[in-house]
Design a protein around this motif. Sequence first.
Motif, short mmCIF file in Angstrom:
data_model
loop_
_atom_site.label_atom_id
_atom_site.label_comp_id
_atom_site.label_asym_id
_atom_site.label_seq_id
_atom_site.Cartn_x
_atom_site.Cartn_y
_atom_site.Cartn_z
N ASN A 1 1.27 -0.80 0.08
CA ASN A 1 0.01 0.21 -0.03
C ASN A 1 1.06 1.36 0.01
O ASN A 1 0.69 2.09 -0.37
N HIS B 1 -0.65 4.44 -5.38
CA HIS B 1 -2.06 3.11 -6.58
C HIS B 1 -3.28 4.28 -5.97
O HIS B 1 -2.93 4.86 -5.59
N ASP C 1 -6.71 2.99 -5.86
CA ASP C 1 -7.81 1.61 -5.51
C ASP C 1 -8.59 0.83 -6.23
O ASP C 1 -9.58 0.98 -7.37
N TRP D 1 -11.89 9.89 -0.92
CA TRP D 1 -10.64 10.31 -2.40
C TRP D 1 -11.04 10.21 -3.54
O TRP D 1 -12.58 8.33 -3.31
N HIS E 1 -2.52 7.80 -4.24
CA HIS E 1 -2.71 7.85 -3.09
C HIS E 1 -1.42 7.11 -2.29
O HIS E 1 -1.32 5.41 -3.48
N ARG F 1 -11.20 0.47 5.39
CA ARG F 1 -11.47 1.42 4.73
C ARG F 1 -13.26 0.62 3.71
O ARG F 1 -13.12 -0.36 3.69
MN MN Z 1 -5.36 2.27 -1.53
#
Ligand code: MN
Length: 292
Positions: A104, A108, A110, A250, A257, A272
């Motif tokens: 992470n 990247h 998501d 976001w 991010h 998340r």
């Molecule tokens: Mn992520």
Amino acid sequence: MELVPLGPGFGVEVRGVSVLDVASDGDAYKAVRAAFEEHSLLLFRDQPIADDVQVAYSRAFGPLELTKVASVGAGSFYSRLTNLDANGAIVPPDHRQVLIAQANALWHTDSSFKQTPALASVLTARVLPGAGGDTEFTSTRRAWDRLPADLQARLKDAVATHSYANSRDQIHPDLANAEERKALPPVRWRLNWRNPVNGRRALYVASHAYAIDGMDDRDARQLLAQLLDDATRPEFVYVHKWRQGDVLMWDNRAMLHRGRPWDYSRERSMIRTTISATDADGLSEVKPPVVH
Ligand code: MN
Ligand code: OGA
């Protein structure tokens, strides 16, 4: 509602509207949705943080993604980013959950490796480690705007391949396991995503991307690395230092991010929820043309 600027040319703190307002009031949702389309990154401070509140807020924006196989929270709406094991003990530093945190830490967006990519992610802090573990953001809309016109023209219809294994392999060859490799075959997307509300294009790249149609693989990797480097130069980055009660959301169509490291002997637990992109979010435009 008041919007206070956060990052270099993107991101706002939302004041005067809570995540619960968004979940229950159509007008509050509309105002926050408009801010999301415009600013790409939203911060709410001092919010009620609970799983059901997070889901109620998130689902106002669209269908929720199910967490993928072999992740903590698989098959639920929650993706649990934590260095605790199922018994509540801190995992050792070479543990898969620490390697996931390290993956992470690559820039990247998501779910660009999924069959249906993500519109947005909503992240809340449950336990913070005290130091480190910031989350950083940059605007790929700004990055697109900075590209020279001839490169924009070249990339406008260019198509890149993304895969989960590509980013995990950069951390450890076994991090993506056989089940994940099978469930997540490579997918192809245009290298830019046009926002259907305001027409602004954003570069659509990530650590998951590794090939470009019609281009030599080495040249493609070099170009993708260059695009990521230019997009993420420090002067274009917003560093989020987490406080208890923060809700960050976001736009995965227009943001990159990454998570930052921390002392992995201390607990950091985040949750998340992720909203899938639909055609109304421009999904059909990011899909490459069908080749017959
Ligand atoms: Mn992520
Ligand atoms: C995520 C992510 C980074 C972090 O939740 O998608 O990349 O700082 N998180 O936890």
